[in-house]
Design a protein around this motif. Structure first.
Motif, short mmCIF file in Angstrom:
data_model
loop_
_atom_site.label_atom_id
_atom_site.label_comp_id
_atom_site.label_asym_id
_atom_site.label_seq_id
_atom_site.Cartn_x
_atom_site.Cartn_y
_atom_site.Cartn_z
N LYS A 59 7.16 2.51 33.02
CA LYS A 59 8.33 1.40 32.89
C LYS A 59 7.33 0.22 33.22
N LEU A 60 7.76 -0.66 32.09
CA LEU A 60 7.18 -2.05 32.04
C LEU A 60 7.83 -3.32 32.67
N TYR A 61 7.25 -4.07 33.18
CA TYR A 61 7.61 -5.29 33.60
C TYR A 61 6.98 -6.68 33.31
N ARG A 62 7.52 -6.89 31.94
CA ARG A 62 6.91 -8.07 31.09
C ARG A 62 7.39 -9.33 31.33
N GLU A 63 6.30 -10.30 31.46
CA GLU A 63 6.88 -11.77 31.55
C GLU A 63 7.51 -12.01 30.29
N LYS A 64 8.47 -12.84 30.15
CA LYS A 64 9.15 -13.57 28.96
C LYS A 64 8.62 -14.83 28.44
N SER A 65 8.43 -15.30 27.43
CA SER A 65 7.97 -16.45 26.99
C SER A 65 9.06 -17.46 27.29
N GLU A 66 9.07 -18.85 26.97
CA GLU A 66 9.89 -19.95 27.18
C GLU A 66 10.85 -19.77 26.17
N ASP A 67 10.42 -19.48 25.03
CA ASP A 67 11.29 -19.49 23.71
C ASP A 67 11.67 -17.98 23.28
N ALA A 68 11.55 -17.10 24.22
CA ALA A 68 11.96 -15.72 24.04
C ALA A 68 13.58 -15.61 23.51
N GLU A 69 13.40 -14.59 22.38
CA GLU A 69 15.07 -14.53 21.76
C GLU A 69 15.60 -13.42 22.45
N LEU A 70 16.77 -13.57 23.01
CA LEU A 70 17.49 -12.45 23.48
C LEU A 70 17.83 -11.19 22.69
N LEU A 71 17.41 -9.96 23.05
CA LEU A 71 17.76 -9.11 22.40
C LEU A 71 18.47 -8.05 23.05
N VAL A 72 19.35 -7.18 22.13
CA VAL A 72 20.48 -6.28 22.70
C VAL A 72 19.88 -4.65 22.31
N CYS A 73 19.96 -3.92 23.16
CA CYS A 73 19.65 -2.45 22.82
C CYS A 73 21.22 -1.98 22.57
N SER A 74 21.72 -1.71 21.39
CA SER A 74 22.96 -1.18 20.90
C SER A 74 23.22 0.16 20.98
N ASN A 75 24.47 0.41 20.76
CA ASN A 75 24.70 1.78 20.96
C ASN A 75 24.60 2.48 19.52
N LYS A 76 24.14 1.79 18.62
CA LYS A 76 23.79 2.41 17.29
C LYS A 76 22.21 2.88 17.27
N GLY A 77 21.45 2.78 18.45
CA GLY A 77 20.22 3.23 18.33
C GLY A 77 19.36 2.41 17.80
N LYS A 78 19.62 0.88 17.73
CA LYS A 78 18.91 -0.13 17.36
C LYS A 78 18.81 -1.15 18.28
N VAL A 79 17.74 -2.11 18.25
CA VAL A 79 17.53 -3.09 19.07
C VAL A 79 17.94 -4.42 17.83
N ASP A 121 11.87 -3.72 17.26
CA ASP A 121 11.03 -4.20 16.20
C ASP A 121 10.96 -5.70 16.29
N TYR A 122 11.20 -6.11 17.55
CA TYR A 122 11.12 -7.94 17.56
C TYR A 122 10.24 -8.00 19.25
N ASP A 123 9.65 -9.24 19.18
CA ASP A 123 9.34 -9.57 20.60
C ASP A 123 10.50 -10.41 21.02
N GLY A 124 10.95 -10.36 22.44
CA GLY A 124 11.93 -11.02 22.78
C GLY A 124 12.02 -10.87 24.40
N MET A 125 13.22 -10.79 24.70
CA MET A 125 13.70 -10.63 26.12
C MET A 125 15.16 -9.79 25.99
N CYS A 126 15.43 -9.16 27.19
CA CYS A 126 16.64 -8.20 27.41
C CYS A 126 16.95 -8.31 28.77
N THR A 127 18.21 -7.81 29.12
CA THR A 127 18.70 -7.60 30.53
C THR A 127 17.79 -6.72 31.27
N PRO A 128 17.83 -6.88 32.78
CA PRO A 128 17.33 -6.13 33.66
C PRO A 128 17.60 -4.58 33.53
N VAL A 129 19.08 -4.39 32.93
CA VAL A 129 19.62 -3.05 33.25
C VAL A 129 18.94 -2.08 32.06
#
Length: 243
Positions: A59-79, A121-129
């Motif tokens: 399990k990773l605990y990555r720092e996010k960049s200031e301009d990080a784009e919000l990503l969603v882990c969708s129920n279609k098996g895609k980010v 497939d992207y760099d970005g940020m996501c929710t801690p859940v």
């Protein structure tokens, strides 16, 4: 329902069965099998090993960049990129989000049951859940295996959700305790290549069907509009009138 919509459902079922078959049995139909000790996959190829996710995932605990784009882990098996979509919740404060790098394996702690497991497939940020993970195994193979568990409703069997139709895997210890069957790394890659090639063909057929469905729906709406606005006469001719 148009016949094409039924065909699309059948293709979707085919995708699920293709994934389920090869991530649990491999590509050789004549391989010798053995007991796995896992109730949802009783038999596995004899040269595969059984372990737990905590032994192959970090399990990773990555720092996010200031301009990080919000990503969603969708129920279609895609980010996917959040953008202007309505998918996923948005926090009032960006401080809660964690960084994501391209190639990370994302496992949604609440929507696991629905197949919200994917490689980003992207760099970005996501929710801690969401659990952001790395692995010494083939992460795509691991993702396909976990998606198979979701499609087979295993997550709902082994977890009590906090609301109806959920599974609660917010605890990393609970995720780590999930058993997984692993072929050798070379075979994992061969399985991934096979699945991706199959899914690509099926997705192409489904896209063609969707084009037909969209056309038929548009034609149906246009026909209804023409009838109700009188552009097409549907009244039966009276006796003696020319048809």
């Amino acid at each position: 329902m148009f016949p094409q919509e039924r065909e699309r459902e059948l293709f979707d079922s085919l995708k699920q069965s293709e994934i389920a078959n090869v991530v649990t049995k491999g590509l050789n139909p004549n391989v010798r099998m053995k007991d796995s000790g896992i109730f949802w996959v009783p038999q596995i190829p004899s040269h595969w090993k059984t372990t737990k996710l905590k032994h192959i995932l970090v399990k990773l605990y990555r720092e996010k960049s200031e301009d990080a784009e919000l990503l969603v882990c969708s129920n279609k098996g895609k980010v996917i990129k959040k953008g202007d979509t309505k998918m996923g919740l948005v926090a009032d404060n960006n401080d809660i989000y964690q960084g994501v790098c391209k190639g990370d394996l994302l496992i949604h702690g609440m929507d696991t049951w629905h197949g919200a497991i994917a490689i980003s497939d992207y760099d970005g940020m996501c929710t801690p859940v969401v659990h952001v993970c790395d692995s010494n195994q083939n992460k795509k193979f691991v993702a396909f295996y976990l998606q198979f568990m979701a499609l087979s409703k295993v997550f709902k069997l082994i977890s009590n959700g906090v609301r109806q139709n959920t599974s609660d895997f917010r605890s990393w210890d609970k995720v780590g305790a999930i058993p997984i069957m692993l072929p050798p790394l070379e075979e994992q890659q061969a399985i991934v290549d096979y699945i991706e090639a199959k899914l690509s063909k099926i997705d192409s057929c489904m896209a063609d069907l969707q084009t037909e469905i969209d056309y038929l729906k548009e034609f149906k709406q246009r026909l209804i509009s023409d009838v109700v606005t009188g552009q097409i006469c549907v009244a039966k001719p009276q006796k003696g009138e020319q048809q």
